[in-house]
Design a protein around this motif. Sequence first.
Motif: not given
Length: 540
Positions: A33, A74, A78, A208, A236-238
């Motif tokens: 992120s 979080e 992100a 994302l 960016n990871t979720v």
Amino acid sequence: MNFEQQIGALFVSEEQIPEEFRLEPIHQREYLSGGELIPWNGPVSEVYSPVYISTPEGLQRKLIGTYPIGTEKEANEALEAALAAYDNGRGEWPTMSVSDRIKCLQRFVQKMGEQRTLVVKLIMWEIGKSYADSAKEFDRTVEYINATIEELKDIDRQSSKFEMREGVVAQIRRSPLGVVLCMGPFNYPLNETFTTLIPAIIMGNTLLFKPPKHGTLVHYPLLKAFQESFPKGVVNTVYGRGANVTPGLMASGKINVLAFIGSSKVANDLKKRHPKINRLRAVLSLDAKNAAVVTRNADLALSVSEIITGTLSYNGQRCTALKIVFVERAIADQFLAQLSTAVAKLTIGLPWTKGVNITPVAEPNKPDYLKEVIADAQANGARVVNENGGATAQSFVFPAVVYPVNKDMKLYREEQFGPVIPVVPYDDVEEVIEYLIDSPHGQQVSIFSNDAKEVAGLIDPLVNQVSRVNINSQSQRGPDFFPFTGRKDSAEGTLSVHDALRSFSIRSLVATKMTDTNKKLINDIVRNHESNFLSTDYIL
């Protein structure tokens, strides 16, 4: 020992797993992120393989790792990182030249290749895909990325010229849309996810990325490659439960593109949460109940060969799989006999078994669901035609050919997404056409016939019901240069190497009247390379 016991005995102990396919548990404790791999100390989700291990206590699903269960906090962080990287179109990435973006993606491909062995192994263990198909998925994904790069070069070359009309000179290029929420499927966790993720990134959007529930760990080895290849905040990871983390992202109104591969129900719910749906572009690959039509004029040997692959490749766990077969009643018995013989020849085994056709199904609840739909069909007059059809041992399900299926059965309507082949007899081909008209799905159909007049008579009505008509061949996605889409509830938007680049961008132009002052101004900007958009650079 009965057949179910025999297939259950295919599961082996840890010591019997070939050395090259063994996997030590991977415990992911970080997420990407804002350009940083951020440590995670919160709750985690355990990942169990569909492959069972034989132990002194009996068969047990193998624990292959854990990953973070993120929260809305979080996810929102992100989102803010992606928004900051895009910066209303003024960020480093959206304003970067196409050639420089390509260099970043080429760097990623190189770093991705370094993780091939581990990623392939994770595909095998996490979703039960055969080694051959797992390796093919990885390699095909790399080919897709390279093809995307070449296609973008070609698009940019065509855009490098100026167009002059009615006293106005303009340069027309494709520009990004903003922040993309990308959610891929479990059955092709790498390939199908990347068919949206890669074009979204390369066109200048920020991202994302929420990995699928089954197939999450597959992406972990690639996080560092993303971090090192692109500016911070571009990817960016979720993580976390979809029902917890995605609704808030959509409700923020800050997602510009939803790229989702899954069910139409979930897609509709996500879209409705966006406060300004008119501002949201959706690129969706959804439900499908692709039909095969086998007429009395078909080559039965060819039809059976294609239908076996179309219905049972990766256990039928594909959106492009053939999920219902219509056969002309006059040849039904002959067709069923050949189909049952072909099913009996399939090899059932573990993902590393050489030449394996049927592997453990990925979803824990799938065997029970398949038993349910088979029982429902039997209660409504159908039977399992092939020997051992539907036999189940833990995550193994031997393919079942079910006949005669009718409209009162779940198998007639529901997308089974597993190794069950519903076969429907018909007397008049109009019955098949009516089925496809009434169906909420509209992805593909396969016609098996060698009669030109008969095939033509089906093509003309069916191209207006589905997006692809296959003649004497199974339904499929590829080649990746062909359009991949669907009608009705099966898709929104079109994917192919070329179409995906268009789906994640919009045409923008810079125009001016052709006065001497304006000509000099444009020439100065281009000659001095003052703008990345307004440019005549030609990418080789």
